[in-house]
Structures are given as C-alpha cells and as structure tokens.
Design a protein around this motif. Structure first.
Motif, short mmCIF file in Angstrom:
data_model
loop_
_atom_site.label_atom_id
_atom_site.label_comp_id
_atom_site.label_asym_id
_atom_site.label_seq_id
_atom_site.Cartn_x
_atom_site.Cartn_y
_atom_site.Cartn_z
N ASN A 296 -85.46 46.84 -19.96
CA ASN A 296 -84.81 45.97 -18.97
C ASN A 296 -83.57 46.67 -18.42
O ASN A 296 -83.24 47.78 -18.81
N SER A 297 -82.87 45.97 -17.52
CA SER A 297 -81.66 46.53 -16.91
C SER A 297 -80.72 45.37 -16.59
O SER A 297 -80.47 44.52 -17.42
N HIS A 298 -80.19 45.36 -15.35
CA HIS A 298 -79.37 44.28 -14.80
C HIS A 298 -77.96 44.26 -15.37
O HIS A 298 -76.99 44.24 -14.62
N THR A 299 -77.81 44.22 -16.70
CA THR A 299 -76.49 44.40 -17.31
C THR A 299 -76.24 45.89 -17.38
O THR A 299 -77.03 46.63 -17.97
N ILE A 300 -75.15 46.35 -16.77
CA ILE A 300 -74.96 47.80 -16.55
C ILE A 300 -74.35 48.43 -17.80
O ILE A 300 -73.20 48.86 -17.83
N VAL A 301 -75.17 48.46 -18.86
CA VAL A 301 -74.80 49.01 -20.16
C VAL A 301 -76.07 49.59 -20.78
O VAL A 301 -77.17 49.42 -20.25
N TYR A 302 -75.90 50.26 -21.90
CA TYR A 302 -77.04 50.61 -22.75
C TYR A 302 -77.05 49.70 -23.96
O TYR A 302 -75.99 49.49 -24.60
N GLU A 303 -78.22 49.16 -24.28
CA GLU A 303 -78.33 48.36 -25.49
C GLU A 303 -79.74 48.47 -26.05
O GLU A 303 -80.72 48.42 -25.30
N ARG A 304 -79.82 48.62 -27.39
CA ARG A 304 -81.09 48.64 -28.09
C ARG A 304 -81.09 47.55 -29.14
O ARG A 304 -80.17 47.44 -29.95
N SER A 305 -82.14 46.74 -29.13
CA SER A 305 -82.23 45.65 -30.10
C SER A 305 -82.82 46.14 -31.42
O SER A 305 -83.45 47.21 -31.50
N HIS A 306 -82.64 45.35 -32.47
CA HIS A 306 -83.48 45.48 -33.64
C HIS A 306 -84.92 45.15 -33.24
O HIS A 306 -85.15 44.51 -32.19
N PRO A 307 -85.92 45.54 -34.01
CA PRO A 307 -87.27 45.04 -33.75
C PRO A 307 -87.28 43.51 -33.90
O PRO A 307 -86.84 42.98 -34.92
N LEU A 308 -87.78 42.82 -32.88
CA LEU A 308 -87.70 41.35 -32.86
C LEU A 308 -89.09 40.74 -32.78
O LEU A 308 -89.97 41.24 -32.06
N ARG A 309 -89.25 39.62 -33.49
CA ARG A 309 -90.49 38.85 -33.41
C ARG A 309 -90.17 37.41 -33.79
O ARG A 309 -89.48 37.16 -34.78
N GLU A 310 -90.64 36.48 -32.98
CA GLU A 310 -90.43 35.04 -33.20
C GLU A 310 -88.95 34.72 -33.38
O GLU A 310 -88.56 33.89 -34.19
N GLY A 311 -88.12 35.40 -32.58
CA GLY A 311 -86.70 35.11 -32.59
C GLY A 311 -85.96 35.59 -33.82
O GLY A 311 -84.85 35.13 -34.10
N LYS A 312 -86.56 36.54 -34.57
CA LYS A 312 -85.93 37.06 -35.77
C LYS A 312 -86.11 38.58 -35.82
O LYS A 312 -86.98 39.14 -35.14
N VAL A 313 -85.28 39.24 -36.64
CA VAL A 313 -85.46 40.67 -36.87
C VAL A 313 -86.68 40.86 -37.76
O VAL A 313 -86.82 40.22 -38.80
N ASP A 314 -87.58 41.76 -37.31
CA ASP A 314 -88.83 41.98 -38.03
C ASP A 314 -89.16 43.47 -37.99
O ASP A 314 -89.60 43.99 -36.96
#
Length: 389
Positions: A296-314
């Motif tokens: 994705n983009s739109h927010t002019i930053v770099y960000e990486r999430s944890h692996p996510l599934r069903e609204g939780k870290v997985d």
C-alpha cells in the motif's frame, strides 16, 4: 516538426511479448524493431552490447496517433533483446533506441522487482525541487529489476497533462525505457483519463492481475472502494456482489502461482495518519485465498507489519502489509508510538526491492542514498507452510 514527448517505455511483459509505448508531438506512424542482443566475451567477463543491424522482427500499427502502443511478439522467455522505435509523418520522423528489454521469466526462475510510490503525491511537501524522485528512480535503476510497481499518486493531479511528465515520465525516463512498470490508482490520479491513455493494463485498467515467474500479482483500485466523497470510509459494506470484489475472489481462487501479492493505494494498516480501516473488510478474502504480501501507500512513510491474520499477529499463516510511501518522507504523519500491528516503521524517501524465488521472498527497504534500512524474508515450505525471518 515531429518530436518525441514521452518514452519510450515498457508495459505488460509476458514470456513471449512486450508492449512498447511512447508519445509524439503530432499524430504519426508507430513502428518497433526488435534486435538481437549480442553477447561480448572477454576472458571470464561477459556483457551485452546494443546491436547495430541484426533486426529480428518489426511490428507496426495501422493509422497515426500521438500516444503509441505496439506489442512485439514471438519472443523467448527470460531473454534480453534490444528495441528501437520509429514514428513518421509529413513533418518529419523520429527514431529512438536501441534500448534493452527482457521478457518475463518462466515459473521456477528467480526474478526481482522494485516498489515505490508518491512521486507526485509528495510534490506539495517536497523542498528538493524533484531531486528525491530522481534519486529514487536512480536507485531502482541501480538494482536492475525485472519490473517495477508504483503504488499510486505517481502524479500530483491526474487531470493535469503536464504532471505526468513532471513527476513520472520525466524523472523516470532512463529507468522506464528498460523496465516494465505497473501501477494502481491513487487519490491524486483522481480517475483521470490520462491514466488509461498512458498505460497498457488489462481492462478495466483500474484493477487487473498478471503472472510473472512464481508470483501472481493482483492490482486493486482502493479509490473505487473508498470514494472521495466519503473518505476515509466506504460508501457501504465491501463484499461479494461488487464487481471488483467478485473479480478479486475469482482471480485469487484461480491463481496457481506459488506466491500471491496484492497492491492498492489506501493502507488498511499503518501507524500513522491516513490509515483506511474500512479496507480491512478485504483481509478475510486475502486470508482465505492465501495472499502472502500486500503493498500500500498513501501515508508517505515506510512501514512493515507483523504477519497478520484475523486481526492478530500470526507467524504461521499471516500476511505482511507493507506501506511503501516511497518518494517522500513525512515523519509528522507517524503516530507518536507504533500500533500493535507494526513491526518496522520509519519516514525516509525509499524504495522496496523484492527478490522472488520458488520458496523465498526476500524484501529489502532502501533509502534514496542507497542504504539498506529494513529487511525480511518469507520462506514457503513444500506444504506451503510459511516462516518469517
């Protein structure tokens, strides 16, 4: 007098074809010559040089136009060729090239691609007079990717014809002549017709999919899900029965590639301003059909999430969401502290480089000066179980 305005630039690579586009100042003919790449050997070193005469084939369109789109065919997979463009009318002629191009690789063959965005969306905040865009394109060129993804806002105002040259085709020209590119619609494109005119994406053009090597890519139009009249909320529930959602389900269900990557502009997860949580309605579909990575983009930053599934870290079956708001840096758009879903986040101009093999995705975040500042790897076992490093 006939002049070359944009390009040439490459679109829609397959294992046996490539689409070449360019723009001229007046309506004129369209012709592309494909030339054999000649290998130079010197001791243990080898390289390619542009051929001078060995024309393998030529392709042309009937009629005259200012925006030219020619698909060259009957090529071999994963091969380097060179190409030249020609246009002519009663007022003159232009020729440009030769430039290298490489066809799509077969399944089982590694390849790499780069990701960035906001070449135009950052323009209102950019005090470098466009130098950040040039540096980002230069860094992508340095990594010699097989293709590039641009995750929206490549222009400041999609309705302004000049913006397409100022923010994208101009600074990107050396890179785009040899690297096929794909993009998605951002809010700054504003659904303008120039987007359809300048890119050779599969209809309806605002969403589409393609295979390259062991990766299936799906492009979505988040500005269709989140109209500007209701932003940051959807006009209603997002789900089956809507044309784009039905396309997404059919597309992911039928995809046979080892890896599945989806990209669209508005981010469902980011520890910053402009998070669009309504798009999390798509996440169960991504999870059901085995998506591995979302850009994705739109927010002019770099960000990486944890692996996510069903609204939780997985860390077994999760999806990694990466905000590659690349060609700018807005640290004031970050929240004072990270949200639960954030693994790494920093506001610097950047690109993301991904190396894809049958069983690994290696993801590197690189700043505009060429420095590596984040890295991760996803490994997929024979039974499709995932491990994250």
């Amino acid at each position: 007098m006939l002049c070359l305005i944009k390009g040439p630039y490459l679109q829609w690579p397959t294992m046996d074809s490539m689409t070449v586009m360019w723009e001229t100042s007046q309506p004129s003919s369209s012709r592309v010559e494909v030339l054999a790449a000649e290998r130079i050997h010197s001791g243990y070193q080898g390289n390619y040089k542009p051929p001078e005469h060995r024309v393998l084939s030529a392709f042309e369109n009937d009629g005259d136009s200012t925006i030219h789109q020619v698909t060259v065919r009957n090529l071999e997979p994963g091969m380097i060729y060179f190409y030249k463009i020609h246009s002519e009318n009663a007022h003159g002629s232009i020729e440009s090239g030769p430039y290298p191009m490489k066809t799509a690789v077969r399944k089982g063959e590694p390849f790499s691609f780069t990701v960035t965005s906001e070449t135009g969306g950052f323009s209102g905040f950019d005090t470098s007079n466009g130098q950040i865009n040039i540096r980002i394109f230069d860094q992508m060129h340095r990594y010699r990717p097989d293709l590039a993804l641009f995750i929206g806002d490549i222009v400041n105002d999609g309705n302004q014809y000049e913006d397409w040259e100022t923010y994208f085709f101009g600074p990107g020209q050396p890179f785009l002549t040899s690297t096929p590119s794909y993009s998605c619609l951002g809010n700054h494109e504003d659904g303008a017709s120039w987007y359809d005119d300048f890119f050779a994406f599969s209809p309806p053009k605002n969403y589409y999919s393609f295979d390259y090597g062991d990766v299936h890519f799906t492009c979505l139009d988040s500005t269709d899900f989140i109209p500007k009249e209701s932003y940051p909320h959807s006009a209603g529930p997002i789900g089956p029965g809507q044309a784009q959602v039905d396309f997404l389900i059919r597309d992911l269900e039928s995809a046979s590639a080892r890896w599945k990557i989806v990209y669209f502009h508005y981010p469902p997860y980011v520890s910053g301003g402009y998070q669009v949580e309504d798009l999390r309605q798509l996440c169960p579909i991504f999870e059901q059909y085995g998506v591995d990575l979302v850009f994705n983009s739109h927010t002019i930053v770099y960000e990486r999430s944890h692996p996510l599934r069903e609204g939780k870290v997985d860390y077994q079956e999760g999806i990694v969401y990466i905000v590659a708001g690349g060609a700018g840096a807005m640290p004031e758009w970050l929240l004072p502290k990270r949200e639960w879903h954030t693994s790494q986040s920093v506001a610097v101009p950047h690109l993301v480089q991904v190396v894809a093999t049958t069983d690994h995705l290696k993801i590197n975040a690189i700043d505009a000066e060429g420095r590596l500042f984040d890295s991760m790897m996803i490994r997929k076992g024979p039974d499709d179980t995932k491990a994250f490093y």
